[in-house]
Design a protein around this motif. Structure first.
Motif, PDB file in Angstrom:
ATOM      1  N   TYR A  36      -4.393   3.103  -3.710  1.00 33.33           N
ATOM      2  CA  TYR A  36      -3.499   2.595  -2.663  1.00 33.33           C
ATOM      3  C   TYR A  36      -2.058   2.491  -3.149  1.00 33.33           C
ATOM      4  CZ  TYR A  36      -1.218  -1.002   0.211  1.00 33.33           C
ATOM      5  OH  TYR A  36      -0.329  -1.708   0.969  1.00 33.33           O
ATOM      6  N   LEU A  37      -1.851   1.925  -4.332  1.00 32.16           N
ATOM      7  CA  LEU A  37      -0.497   1.694  -4.808  1.00 32.16           C
ATOM      8  C   LEU A  37       0.292   2.987  -5.052  1.00 32.16           C
ATOM      9  CD1 LEU A  37      -0.801  -1.390  -7.198  1.00 32.16           C
ATOM     10  CD2 LEU A  37       0.099  -1.291  -4.878  1.00 32.16           C
ATOM     11  N   VAL A  39       0.063   5.934  -3.606  1.00 29.29           N
ATOM     12  CA  VAL A  39       0.405   6.547  -2.326  1.00 29.29           C
ATOM     13  C   VAL A  39       1.488   5.727  -1.623  1.00 29.29           C
ATOM     14  CG1 VAL A  39      -0.460   7.175  -0.052  1.00 29.29           C
ATOM     15  CG2 VAL A  39      -1.851   7.638  -2.075  1.00 29.29           C
ATOM     16  N   SER A  40       1.306   4.402  -1.578  1.00 30.64           N
ATOM     17  CA  SER A  40       2.276   3.537  -0.891  1.00 30.64           C
ATOM     18  C   SER A  40       3.643   3.609  -1.555  1.00 30.64           C
ATOM     19  CB  SER A  40       1.768   2.091  -0.884  1.00 30.64           C
ATOM     20  OG  SER A  40       0.517   1.999  -0.246  1.00 30.64           O
ATOM     21  N   TYR A  41       3.665   3.489  -2.872  1.00 23.47           N
ATOM     22  CA  TYR A  41       4.937   3.537  -3.579  1.00 23.47           C
ATOM     23  C   TYR A  41       5.582   4.915  -3.477  1.00 23.47           C
ATOM     24  CZ  TYR A  41       4.106  -1.032  -5.730  1.00 23.47           C
ATOM     25  OH  TYR A  41       3.913  -2.369  -5.942  1.00 23.47           O
ATOM     26  N   VAL A  43       5.413   6.989  -0.863  1.00 23.99           N
ATOM     27  CA  VAL A  43       6.021   7.084   0.470  1.00 23.99           C
ATOM     28  C   VAL A  43       7.313   6.270   0.539  1.00 23.99           C
ATOM     29  CG1 VAL A  43       5.704   6.529   2.908  1.00 23.99           C
ATOM     30  CG2 VAL A  43       3.823   7.553   1.608  1.00 23.99           C
ATOM     31  N   ILE A  44       7.276   5.043  -0.001  1.00 16.25           N
ATOM     32  CA  ILE A  44       8.474   4.200   0.004  1.00 16.25           C
ATOM     33  C   ILE A  44       9.583   4.850  -0.807  1.00 16.25           C
ATOM     34  CG2 ILE A  44       9.406   1.962  -0.706  1.00 16.25           C
ATOM     35  CD1 ILE A  44       6.678   0.746  -0.155  1.00 16.25           C
ATOM     36  N   CYS A 253       7.248  -8.776   6.083  1.00 21.22           N
ATOM     37  CA  CYS A 253       7.299  -8.254   4.713  1.00 21.22           C
ATOM     38  C   CYS A 253       7.200  -9.343   3.655  1.00 21.22           C
ATOM     39  CB  CYS A 253       8.592  -7.458   4.511  1.00 21.22           C
ATOM     40  SG  CYS A 253       8.744  -6.002   5.554  1.00 21.22           S
ATOM     41  N   ILE A 287      -2.217  -5.369  -1.720  1.00 16.81           N
ATOM     42  CA  ILE A 287      -1.785  -4.827  -0.425  1.00 16.81           C
ATOM     43  C   ILE A 287      -0.401  -5.353  -0.052  1.00 16.81           C
ATOM     44  CG2 ILE A 287      -2.293  -4.817   2.061  1.00 16.81           C
ATOM     45  CD1 ILE A 287      -5.247  -4.875   1.355  1.00 16.81           C
ATOM     46  N   PRO A 290       3.374  -3.473  -1.750  1.00 23.82           N
ATOM     47  CA  PRO A 290       4.132  -2.440  -1.026  1.00 23.82           C
ATOM     48  C   PRO A 290       4.634  -2.913   0.336  1.00 23.82           C
ATOM     49  CG  PRO A 290       2.113  -1.533  -1.953  1.00 23.82           C
ATOM     50  CD  PRO A 290       2.017  -3.019  -2.084  1.00 23.82           C
ATOM     51  N   LEU A 291       3.902  -3.851   0.940  1.00 14.26           N
ATOM     52  CA  LEU A 291       4.362  -4.397   2.220  1.00 14.26           C
ATOM     53  C   LEU A 291       5.706  -5.096   2.051  1.00 14.26           C
ATOM     54  CD1 LEU A 291       3.545  -4.782   5.200  1.00 14.26           C
ATOM     55  CD2 LEU A 291       2.497  -6.955   4.547  1.00 14.26           C
ATOM     56  N   LEU A 294       8.427  -2.624   1.970  1.00 14.36           N
ATOM     57  CA  LEU A 294       8.764  -1.997   3.250  1.00 14.36           C
ATOM     58  C   LEU A 294      10.024  -2.583   3.873  1.00 14.36           C
ATOM     59  CD1 LEU A 294       5.344  -1.477   5.087  1.00 14.36           C
ATOM     60  CD2 LEU A 294       6.801   0.244   4.020  1.00 14.36           C
TER      61      LEU A 294
END
Length: 346
Positions: A36-37, A39-41, A43-44, A253, A287, A290-291, A294
């Motif tokens: 998860y981390l 992919v999230s990081y 994209v950010i 956030c 979770i 990364p939120l 955002l």
């Protein structure tokens, strides 16, 4: 002998329960960190890098001279840019099986970068909310608030206060070396004995207090706009939209991250906490990280509502010039073709 048998069976039951608990304790948090981390990081990083470089370029080239809000916006974009530049290191770290290979200094730089962006953004957004509140409550002071000196003062205060808030964290971010791997531990996973009181103090002063200020500004703006003939003026409506967006950023956030960070620290430090509880809280905390990042996306939307003609400058940069260039090239090509058609044959 009967009490010996009872004690023996009690210990045996406790051992079986402990074994069963750890057997049922899944490594969901480790899976979240592994998949998860990154992919999230990632994209950010991509969106944040493009968006903030573009925003800074527009403010530098098309929105001069600056007002106080422009200076705060550029400061916000710079802190976001510093944050997203640290994300490739975290993407590599978590993709590499949670093994850090860049040394203790880089570990502290990357972890501090996240918190500097977090609390720098919180304070910058709080300053914006206060400025918009003053514009709505006392329109006669709008011109004074928009002077550049107030933006410089606000940004200087933001940097100093953010540095003061996160400096104690330098002693708590640890670079842990084990037999199989080296870990760059997050602040909430620190083994420092001071992590509990510092976590609560940072949450209270770094988040809850600014949240109260933003909420008070929001209530004041709403009440003021509900009365008076000029309540629907563009300046006041823009101030309301900006204040609402800032409040949304705080709730969506920042609130989950701070709440789950406190739970993460408490679940680790409390004795006899069930393993599954620790793992679940840790997964939820993962979770929320990364939120919290955002907020860089919301900040990009905030620039278009700032009242500094950012939207018009953005459109003129990426649409008008592109289409004018394309039209000119097509016309130039048509003129050349037409000239070629009218040339006499040899």
């Amino acid at each position: 002998m009967w009490f010996v048998k009872i004690a023996f069976h009690s210990q045996q039951d406790s051992a079986m329960a402990y074994s069963g608990e750890h057997h049922n304790c899944t490594d969901v948090d480790q899976l979240m960190k592994r998949y998860y981390l990154p992919v999230s990081y990632g994209v950010i990083f991509i969106i944040g890098l493009v968006g903030n470089v573009t925003s800074i370029g527009i403010y530098l080239t098309k929105l001069r001279p600056w007002k106080s809000s422009s200076i705060i916006m550029v400061n916000l974009a710079l802190t976001d840019l510093l944050y997203v530049l640290s994300l490739p290191f975290l993407v590599y770290y978590y993709s590499n099986g949670d093994s850090w290979t860049l040394g203790n200094f880089m570990c502290q730089v990357v972890r501090i970068g996240f918190h500097f962006n977090l609390y720098g953004s919180i304070l910058s957004l709080t300053c914006l909310a206060v400025f918009r509140y003053v514009v709505v409550i006392n329109p006669l002071r709008a011109a004074q608030v928009q002077q550049k000196k107030w933006g410089i003062i606000a940004c200087s205060a933001v940097w100093l206060m953010t540095a003061a808030e996160i400096t104690p964290m330098l002693t708590m971010i640890s670079w842990e070396v084990s037999v199989n791997k080296t870990s760059c531990l997050d602040f909430a996973s620190s083994l420092s004995p001071h992590v509990r009181w510092y976590g609560w103090l940072l949450t209270a002063l770094g988040f809850l207090l600014p949240l109260v200020v933003v909420f008070i500004c929001y209530i004041g703006v709403v009440k003021q706009l509900a009365k008076g003939p000029s309540s629907s003026s563009p300046c006041r409506m823009r101030a309301r939209r900006v204040t609402v967006l800032i409040l949304v950023v705080f709730v969506v956030c920042f609130l989950p991250y701070h709440f789950l960070r406190v739970l993460r620290i408490e679940s680790r430090l409390m004795k006899e906490t069930p393993c599954m509880v620790v793992r679940t809280v840790h997964a939820a905390y993962i979770i929320s990280r990364p939120l919290a990042g955002l907020n860089t996306f919301f900040n990009l939307a905030l620039y278009t509502l700032s009242g500094d003609k950012f939207r018009r400058a953005f459109i003129s940069t990426f649409y008008c010039e592109y289409w004018l260039t394309k039209v000119r090239s097509v016309l130039h090509l048509a003129i050349i073709n037409q000239a070629g058609c009218h040339m006499p044959a040899a």
